[in-house]
Design an enzyme around this catalytic site. Structure first.
Site, PDB file in Angstrom:
ATOM      1  N   GLY A 182     -50.965 -19.538  35.222  1.00 55.15           N
ATOM      2  CA  GLY A 182     -49.820 -20.386  35.524  1.00 55.15           C
ATOM      3  C   GLY A 182     -48.700 -20.148  34.523  1.00 55.15           C
ATOM      4  N   GLY A 233     -54.558 -19.586  36.104  1.00 55.57           N
ATOM      5  CA  GLY A 233     -54.101 -19.957  37.439  1.00 55.57           C
ATOM      6  C   GLY A 233     -54.429 -18.931  38.496  1.00 55.57           C
ATOM      7  N   GLU A 256     -58.060 -20.464  28.147  1.00 51.47           N
ATOM      8  CA  GLU A 256     -57.272 -21.670  27.863  1.00 51.47           C
ATOM      9  C   GLU A 256     -57.528 -22.261  26.482  1.00 51.47           C
ATOM     10  OE1 GLU A 256     -57.215 -21.077  32.203  1.00 51.47           O
ATOM     11  OE2 GLU A 256     -58.771 -21.028  30.666  1.00 51.47           O
ATOM     12  N   ASP A 264     -59.152 -25.037  33.453  1.00 47.29           N
ATOM     13  CA  ASP A 264     -58.900 -25.942  34.572  1.00 47.29           C
ATOM     14  C   ASP A 264     -58.978 -25.184  35.901  1.00 47.29           C
ATOM     15  OD1 ASP A 264     -56.574 -24.486  34.097  1.00 47.29           O
ATOM     16  OD2 ASP A 264     -55.237 -26.143  34.620  1.00 47.29           O
TER      17      ASP A 264
END
Length: 611
Positions: A182, A233, A256, A264
């Site tokens: 992301g 992402g 992350e 996530d």
């Protein structure tokens, strides 16, 4: 050739030519037909575009007697004809994707110049296939909120469209990345601009998670072609799909914890469901997997060399059904062969995989670190290879955010008990605290904006890790209230649909068995009604050869979710890597003596041990 066959052949070439023109590619000259078509009719030609008829025999593989499929002579001739007729479509498909990945003008002989799509993600129609192309090569196709807004409604339309049989997500030609994650730089910049900016930053995660959940619950086949860097992402766009194609260019990671976040995009769900503690290791350390390793780890469902992707796209476009089994059969035609030696010796296999299970089985980060330190010193009868691995793992962890690692461990332990939708709701609660934390804001600025190669300075250092007690982590990240901020109540994620499941319903069809699957088979608990306990490893292998390959549609729904899939209904479809995966698990985890088979390795976590 009779007149019926000639008309059908001419029509196929004509359709391929017209398809290429509709994509703006140069006109194609109809390909010459081989003399082998002289005696075929309509039915034979139709079969040439389906899975070829085969002759079944039995061969010895790694000492086991297993069924094998050998293409018959007539099937080989039919396939040759099909390949000839398919070349036109392949050229059209490649030309379309290549055209779409460029923002420059291309000349079209005999016609005016046209400007190609100048957008970060665009869609294409390829006969019965619908294709998303990620088109931010300079930014490694990092995902933005605008891209999510483009994909989400289009997916909903394609899911209900009768003419759409399969959905494909890929990257533009020449891109180094499928999707590198992301666009967290933009997210952090928004989060620092006061309450309104915080809402905008949170909106990105809300819509991203809704898209991830939709991909995981689509009723139409979805194929993610991870031909390049696939991180963060980008993993969310692919890992929940029933078909995830890895190539030699694939680089997977969930990094992350290096920027003060946590794995996530559904990491709470898919990581704990990998073999043993492999998911815990990948989530905490951000370890990269490359090429075929992505398939070995269970992240990818198929390993296909990138040179075969144009023909694969062509075959997917030819599908006249949206049956998930048909899509899987097409993908299986293009996979690369594997071998038992590769499975035994890949970087996280064998002794290293056993060490991962031993070191990362604990529920506290301090215990994990203590076990790694003992292994690195050779105190646990570790081999030189394993000791080096443990030492390198410790050095990597020392650069990560201690807070993020502790949050990640608790996230994954809770995630293995939650269903698919609940995992995204949990992560939405976690990310709200991360957006308010110094580690995430500072980690992104340090690593991605300032591009420093030195580790960031974390709010809680490695030496101060003991301050982060389970009670502190729970209160800050997992409770429904934020301590010290009575006026703030965490937002709840509202997903687009109520569907969920406790295990991927497509896993027995497109994936490979996990240690838990093999353990259940050894115990005779792999079927709905149970079965007798096998007495030999050969019996276990034959059970998977006869039963693996089914789709368990009963797993998914809005309520009354079953805790696990059943391993039956595959009808011996088989899968490349099935024998090798089951064999390596049996070698390392089972002991066969005097007509009795026993499980000797650590017991895999079983969410429903009595079912």
């Amino acid at each position: 050739m009779n007149r019926v066959a000639r008309r059908v052949c001419d029509g196929l070439v004509s359709r391929a030519t017209s398809s290429s023109n509709s994509f703006g590619a140069n006109s194609l000259v109809p390909l010459p037909l081989t003399t082998a078509t002289s005696s075929i009719g309509r039915r034979t030609l139709f079969l040439s575009f389906q899975r070829p008829r085969s002759v079944f025999t039995r061969v010895k593989v790694n000492g086991f007697d297993r069924p094998a499929r050998v293409m018959s002579g007539p099937a080989k001739r039919i396939r040759q004809i099909a390949n000839t007729l398919s070349d036109a479509r392949t050229m059209a498909t490649a030309a379309s994707l290549k055209a779409g990945s460029s923002d420059s003008k291309q000349s079209n002989p005999g016609g005016p110049q046209t400007r190609l799509p100048n957008t970060d993600v665009f869609s294409r129609k390829l006969q019965s296939a619908r294709v998303f192309v990620l088109n931010r090569p300079k930014a490694l196709n990092s995902l933005t909120l605008q891209m999510v807004y483009q994909m989400l409604p289009q997916l909903q339309v394609w899911e209900t469209a009768d003419l759409c049989k399969v959905i494909v997500l890929t990257s533009g030609e020449g891109s180094k990345a499928f999707c590198a994650g992301g666009d967290v730089k933009a997210v952090v910049q928004d989060a620092q601009e006061g309450p309104e900016g915080f809402v905008n930053a949170l909106k990105f995660f809300e819509e991203e998670y809704r898209l991830n959940h939709l991909i995981g619950t689509l009723t139409k086949p979805f194929v993610a072609i991870m031909n390049g860097i696939t991180m963060g992402g980008g993993v969310g766009l692919s890992v929940h799909a029933p078909f995830r194609v890895a190539t030699e260019n694939t680089v997977f990671a969930m990094p992350e914890t290096a920027i003060g976040l946590f794995p996530d995009v559904g990491g709470s769900f898919f990581l704990p469901r990998l073999d043993g503690e492999l998911g815990t290791y990948l989530g905490i350390t951000g370890k990269q997997l490359k090429g075929e390793e992505v398939f070995f780890a269970g992240i990818g469902t198929h390993y296909i060399p990138s040179a075969r992707l144009p023909m694969l796209m062509n075959r997917l476009a030819e599908l006249e059904t949206s049956e998930i089994e048909a899509v899987n059969m097409v993908l299986e035609e293009f996979v690369a062969e594997t071998s038992i030696s590769k499975w035994r010796n890949w970087s996280l296999g064998g002794k290293v995989l056993e060490a991962i299970q031993k070191c990362f089985r604990f529920n506290s980060l301090e215990e994990i670190i203590a076990e790694l330190e003992a292994t690195a010193k050779g105190n646990s009868n570790a081999t030189t290879e394993v000791s080096k691995w443990a030492g390198a793992t410790l050095e990597t962890m020392k650069t990560m955010s201690p807070t993020s690692m502790k949050v990640t461990l608790e996230q994954l332990r809770r995630g293995r008990k939650k269903n698919f939708a609940e995992c995204f709701q949990q992560e939405f609660r976690l990310v709200q605290q991360c957006l308010r934390s110094k580690d995430f804001i500072g980690g992104v600025a340090h690593k991605l904006i300032n591009k420093s190669k030195e580790p960031p300075t974390w709010s809680i250092s490695w030496e101060e890790m003991s301050k982060l007690t389970p009670e502190v982590i729970d209160a800050l990240y997992f409770s429904n209230e934020v301590p010290g901020e009575s006026g703030y109540t965490p937002h709840r994620l509202e997903l687009g649909r109520a569907w969920s499941y406790f295990d991927y319903p497509h896993r027995p069809l497109s994936g490979l068995p996990t240690e838990l699957d093999v353990y259940r088979a050894v115990q005779g608990r792999a079927r709905k009604l149970g079965s007798a306990e096998p007495k030999t490893k050969q019996e276990v292998l034959e059970f998977f050869l006869l039963n693996w390959g089914g789709y368990d549609a009963s797993m998914m729904g809005p309520y009354n979710l079953r805790p696990r899939i059943t391993i039956e209904g595959g009808f011996g479809r088989g899968k490349v890597g099935l024998v090798e995966k089951v064999t390596t698990i049996l070698e390392s985890r089972c002991d066969e003596q005097q007509g009795k088979l026993s499980w000797t390795g650590p017991l895999p976590y079983d969410p429903a041990p009595t079912v």
